[in-house]
Design a protein around this motif. Sequence first.
Motif, PDB file in Angstrom:
ATOM      1  N   LEU A 147       0.837  -1.212   0.000  1.00 41.44           N
ATOM      2  CA  LEU A 147       0.000   0.000   0.000  1.00 41.44           C
ATOM      3  C   LEU A 147       0.865   1.254   0.000  1.00 41.44           C
ATOM      4  CD1 LEU A 147      -2.497  -1.208   2.707  1.00 41.44           C
ATOM      5  CD2 LEU A 147      -3.238  -0.306   0.498  1.00 41.44           C
ATOM      6  N   PRO A 148       0.372   2.338  -0.626  1.00 44.34           N
ATOM      7  CA  PRO A 148       1.086   3.617  -0.502  1.00 44.34           C
ATOM      8  C   PRO A 148       0.766   4.246   0.858  1.00 44.34           C
ATOM      9  CG  PRO A 148      -0.930   3.925  -1.766  1.00 44.34           C
ATOM     10  CD  PRO A 148      -0.859   2.458  -1.419  1.00 44.34           C
ATOM     11  N   PRO A 149       1.617   5.181   1.343  1.00 42.68           N
ATOM     12  CA  PRO A 149       1.296   5.843   2.611  1.00 42.68           C
ATOM     13  C   PRO A 149      -0.020   6.627   2.528  1.00 42.68           C
ATOM     14  CG  PRO A 149       3.337   6.721   1.635  1.00 42.68           C
ATOM     15  CD  PRO A 149       2.903   5.583   0.778  1.00 42.68           C
ATOM     16  N   SER A 150      -0.314   7.170   1.331  1.00 44.05           N
ATOM     17  CA  SER A 150      -1.585   7.862   1.099  1.00 44.05           C
ATOM     18  C   SER A 150      -1.823   7.895  -0.408  1.00 44.05           C
ATOM     19  CB  SER A 150      -1.522   9.307   1.617  1.00 44.05           C
ATOM     20  OG  SER A 150      -0.619  10.062   0.803  1.00 44.05           O
ATOM     21  N   PHE A 151      -3.057   8.192  -0.791  1.00 41.74           N
ATOM     22  CA  PHE A 151      -3.365   8.253  -2.219  1.00 41.74           C
ATOM     23  C   PHE A 151      -2.649   9.433  -2.866  1.00 41.74           C
ATOM     24  CE2 PHE A 151      -5.905   8.811  -6.065  1.00 41.74           C
ATOM     25  CZ  PHE A 151      -5.918   7.501  -6.534  1.00 41.74           C
ATOM     26  N   ASN A 152      -2.541  10.556  -2.126  1.00 39.83           N
ATOM     27  CA  ASN A 152      -1.852  11.740  -2.658  1.00 39.83           C
ATOM     28  C   ASN A 152      -0.388  11.439  -2.956  1.00 39.83           C
ATOM     29  OD1 ASN A 152      -4.144  13.244  -2.508  1.00 39.83           O
ATOM     30  ND2 ASN A 152      -3.603  14.350  -0.640  1.00 39.83           N
ATOM     31  N   GLU A 153       0.245  10.676  -2.055  1.00 40.83           N
ATOM     32  CA  GLU A 153       1.655  10.310  -2.254  1.00 40.83           C
ATOM     33  C   GLU A 153       1.793   9.422  -3.493  1.00 40.83           C
ATOM     34  OE1 GLU A 153       5.632   9.821  -2.062  1.00 40.83           O
ATOM     35  OE2 GLU A 153       4.464  11.320  -0.966  1.00 40.83           O
ATOM     36  N   LEU A 154       0.845   8.495  -3.666  1.00 41.24           N
ATOM     37  CA  LEU A 154       0.879   7.616  -4.838  1.00 41.24           C
ATOM     38  C   LEU A 154       0.747   8.439  -6.120  1.00 41.24           C
ATOM     39  CD1 LEU A 154       0.953   4.620  -5.792  1.00 41.24           C
ATOM     40  CD2 LEU A 154      -1.530   4.735  -5.894  1.00 41.24           C
ATOM     41  N   GLU A 155      -0.167   9.406  -6.108  1.00 36.65           N
ATOM     42  CA  GLU A 155      -0.358  10.268  -7.286  1.00 36.65           C
ATOM     43  C   GLU A 155       0.935  11.014  -7.613  1.00 36.65           C
ATOM     44  OE1 GLU A 155      -3.252  13.795  -9.046  1.00 36.65           O
ATOM     45  OE2 GLU A 155      -3.772  12.842  -7.150  1.00 36.65           O
ATOM     46  N   LYS A 156       1.613  11.521  -6.563  1.00 27.82           N
ATOM     47  CA  LYS A 156       2.902  12.218  -6.765  1.00 27.82           C
ATOM     48  C   LYS A 156       3.917  11.297  -7.430  1.00 27.82           C
ATOM     49  CE  LYS A 156       4.158  14.043  -2.786  1.00 27.82           C
ATOM     50  NZ  LYS A 156       4.037  14.875  -1.581  1.00 27.82           N
ATOM     51  N   ARG A 157       4.010  10.047  -6.943  1.00 25.82           N
ATOM     52  CA  ARG A 157       4.980   9.085  -7.492  1.00 25.82           C
ATOM     53  C   ARG A 157       4.681   8.788  -8.958  1.00 25.82           C
ATOM     54  NH1 ARG A 157       5.341   4.536  -2.612  1.00 25.82           N
ATOM     55  NH2 ARG A 157       5.904   5.984  -0.955  1.00 25.82           N
TER      56      ARG A 157
END
Length: 199
Positions: free
Chosen positions: A138-148
């Motif tokens: 899992l990503p730490p948050s959806f926003n972090e995943l979007e950034k990546r």
Amino acid sequence: MMQVLSSKSGANTKECPSPGKLIVLTGPSGVGKGTLLRSLLQRHPELYYSVSATTRSPRPGEVDGKDYYFISRSKFEQLVAAGKFLEWAEFAGNYYGTPSEPVIDQICSGKLVVLEIELEGARQIRRSFPSALSIFILPPSFNELEKRIRSRGQDSQEAIARRLQRAQEEINAANEFDIQIVNDDFETALNSIEAVLFG
């Protein structure tokens, strides 16, 4: 204990005196599964990484037979028809699949075999190989995943939107898997996977 291993199609059936284990690593695009897996394989060369087949073009630096087996759509479809995949799925317009024979051979020789696959493939494995251990990253948050995903700089806005929509669907399915690990701090996530595999 003798165990009979076979893929769902029954194309590969073997008697195994002391079978190893199938480990499935999945999670949304951009979560860092590939990077985690590369580090895991460097630390534990005894693990067998199952190379997937795909119809997509190689990315810069990717090597045929090491990163993926890069094959044509028609060849892929022939292999599907012959029951040669443990799992396969279409993702972002390309086919991806796990050739069954090498996986079953390696499990029969007592190895821990690791697959890094998409959600649909991971679900197929759960049906055809119920004894497999499944780990969802899992990503730490959806926003972090979007950034990546955006920082990769290799997708159009439209492709990014599709990836993000799919990522949300995949994250919603995380509780279908045996273990969930958040890739917030890389080293911590890697240690968590090691603890699961080698306890």
